[in-house]
Design an enzyme around this catalytic site. Structure first.
Site, mmCIF file in Angstrom:
data_model
loop_
_atom_site.group_PDB
_atom_site.id
_atom_site.type_symbol
_atom_site.label_atom_id
_atom_site.label_comp_id
_atom_site.label_asym_id
_atom_site.label_seq_id
_atom_site.Cartn_x
_atom_site.Cartn_y
_atom_site.Cartn_z
ATOM 1 C CB SER A 1 -0.732 0.016 1.287
ATOM 2 O OG SER A 1 -1.550 1.210 1.334
ATOM 3 C CE1 TYR B 1 -3.869 -1.756 5.820
ATOM 4 C CE2 TYR B 1 -3.438 0.651 5.199
ATOM 5 C CZ TYR B 1 -3.897 -0.829 4.937
ATOM 6 O OH TYR B 1 -3.913 -1.058 3.380
HETATM 7 P P1 NAP Z 1 -11.734 -5.582 0.885
HETATM 8 O O1 NAP Z 1 -12.896 -5.528 -0.219
HETATM 9 O O2 NAP Z 1 -12.201 -5.669 2.250
HETATM 10 O O3 NAP Z 1 -11.086 -7.392 0.507
HETATM 11 C C1 NAP Z 1 -10.343 -7.943 1.702
HETATM 12 C C2 NAP Z 1 -10.308 -9.333 1.271
HETATM 13 O O4 NAP Z 1 -9.425 -10.012 2.300
HETATM 14 C C3 NAP Z 1 -11.562 -10.179 1.384
HETATM 15 O O5 NAP Z 1 -11.660 -11.148 0.342
HETATM 16 C C4 NAP Z 1 -11.393 -10.881 2.797
HETATM 17 O O6 NAP Z 1 -12.498 -12.016 2.832
HETATM 18 C C5 NAP Z 1 -10.177 -11.069 2.897
HETATM 19 N N1 NAP Z 1 -9.776 -11.110 4.191
HETATM 20 C C6 NAP Z 1 -9.724 -10.466 5.315
HETATM 21 N N2 NAP Z 1 -9.425 -11.241 6.301
HETATM 22 C C7 NAP Z 1 -8.922 -12.486 5.964
HETATM 23 C C8 NAP Z 1 -8.289 -13.597 6.620
HETATM 24 N N3 NAP Z 1 -8.323 -13.459 8.040
HETATM 25 N N4 NAP Z 1 -8.125 -14.486 6.070
HETATM 26 C C9 NAP Z 1 -8.328 -14.702 4.509
HETATM 27 N N5 NAP Z 1 -8.816 -13.624 3.802
HETATM 28 C C10 NAP Z 1 -8.996 -12.623 4.483
HETATM 29 O O7 NAP Z 1 -10.387 -4.926 0.880
HETATM 30 P P2 NAP Z 1 -9.305 -4.669 -0.463
HETATM 31 O O8 NAP Z 1 -9.502 -3.156 -0.670
HETATM 32 O O9 NAP Z 1 -9.721 -5.606 -1.743
HETATM 33 O O10 NAP Z 1 -8.037 -4.914 0.114
HETATM 34 C C11 NAP Z 1 -7.272 -6.052 -0.357
HETATM 35 C C12 NAP Z 1 -5.859 -5.658 -0.141
HETATM 36 O O11 NAP Z 1 -5.246 -4.421 -0.637
HETATM 37 C C13 NAP Z 1 -5.324 -5.366 1.281
HETATM 38 O O12 NAP Z 1 -4.102 -6.160 1.720
HETATM 39 C C14 NAP Z 1 -5.382 -3.981 1.588
HETATM 40 O O13 NAP Z 1 -4.661 -3.677 2.851
HETATM 41 C C15 NAP Z 1 -4.833 -3.710 0.360
HETATM 42 N N6 NAP Z 1 -4.897 -2.270 -0.010
HETATM 43 C C16 NAP Z 1 -6.130 -2.111 -0.131
HETATM 44 C C17 NAP Z 1 -6.232 -0.308 -0.341
HETATM 45 C C18 NAP Z 1 -7.788 0.215 -0.538
HETATM 46 O O14 NAP Z 1 -7.608 1.444 -0.780
HETATM 47 N N7 NAP Z 1 -8.841 -0.474 -0.856
HETATM 48 C C19 NAP Z 1 -5.286 0.312 -0.536
HETATM 49 C C20 NAP Z 1 -3.986 -0.222 -0.718
HETATM 50 C C21 NAP Z 1 -3.727 -1.585 -0.192
HETATM 51 P P3 NAP Z 1 -13.162 -12.476 3.818
HETATM 52 O O15 NAP Z 1 -13.744 -11.446 4.667
HETATM 53 O O16 NAP Z 1 -14.118 -13.475 3.074
HETATM 54 O O17 NAP Z 1 -12.204 -13.467 4.695
#
Ligand code: NAP
Length: 262
Positions: A146, A159
């Protein structure tokens, strides 16, 4: 020139939503065989159907909680039983919880869950898969970091700490795997509109919507494009790190809403 994913197996963690879902779909489009994991199995089943519709091949889909060693080991052995090998590991599962300052009122359970998912979860998956990635002769670890791993912001201490850790781990892996047939990449997005903010604010959808109000955030597919790009380079090309942000985001504090810098 892009290299096809045909004959290669990719694991994507956290593939039930958002960026992970888009990555799984993106990799399937370019020929990879997919193994998808997350805690919500019913959501994974929808993603599996989408992948099957696009690629004609049903992915291996199974419940995975990266905070639970037994679940991680069961998932990995299921993937190996199913495909017999793994070429690509996309460590995507992760979250931010709250915007607590580091003071007496902060919620330590949120801190623990972020550390356990974003850092220990990534390590649990990676340490068990490194031998198989080496054995594949064409391995690739792609960590979803990130911009929070490059710049800390108030309320994001833990975070950001987890994403700084992901960056350090990625760098160490790059050195440890030098000379072995495993590439190591980090794809580091800024604001992406997914369920991320809903999770951060413990289900408060109105508060989550305000994060993106009036600006054009990245979409999950924009991040997936970068992952697919990294995964489809010729084997001698290692994309070390890619940072991507919306045109409306200069850094973690400065965004343009309706074209007006704020
Ligand atoms: P999201 O829509 O909330 O998706 C998160 C995913 O992680 C979901 O599929 C969730 O599935 C899974 N997850 C959460 N806890 C878990 C666990 N204990 N074991 C296995 N899977 C788990 O968020 P996203 O934006 O796609 O985030 C994905 C990644 O991108 C993260 O690493 C986040 O830090 C990174 N990121 C996001 C952003 C942003 O602005 N959105 C920016 C930079 C980086 P379940 O709940 O079904 O387990």
């Amino acid at each position: 020139m892009a290299i096809s994913g045909e004959g290669k197996v990719a694991i994507v963690t956290g593939a039930s939503a958002g960026i992970g879902q888009a990555i799984a779909v993106g990799l399937a489009r370019v020929g990879f065989s997919l193994a998808v994991g997350a805690r919500r199995k019913e959501r994974l089943d929808d993603v599996s159907k989408e992948i099957e519709r696009i690629s004609g091949a049903r992915p291996y889909a199974a419940a995975l909680d990266v905070t639970d060693t037994t679940s991680v080991e069961r998932f990995i052995s299921g993937v190996l039983d199913h495909y017999g090998k793994v070429n690509v590991l996309v460590n995507n599962a992760g979250k931010a919880l709250g915007l607590d300052h580091i003071d007496a009122s902060a919620n330590e359970d949120d801190w623990q869950e972020m550390l356990d998912t974003n850092v220990m979860g990534l390590l649990r998956m990676t340490k068990r898969l490194v031998p198989y990635l080496i054995e594949s002769g064409d391995g690739h670890i792609i960590n979803i970091g990130s911009t929070a791993g490059h710049e800390a912001y108030a309320g994001g201490g833990v975070y950001c700490g987890t994403k700084f850790a992901v960056r350090a781990i990625t760098g160490a892996l790059r050195q440890e795997l030098l000379g072995k047939p495993v590439r190591v990449s980090s794809i580091d997005p800024g604001m992406v509109e997914t369920e991320f903010s809903i999770v951060r604010f413990h289900g408060d959808e109105d508060r989550a919507a305000k994060v993106y109000e009036g600006l054009r955030p990245l979409r999950a597919e924009d991040v997936a494009d970068c992952v697919v790009f990294a995964a489809t380079r010729p084997f001698h090309v290692n994309i070390d790190e890619m940072i991507l942000k919306s045109i409306d985001q200069a850094d973690s504090r400065r965004v343009a809403r309706h074209g007006q810098p704020s």
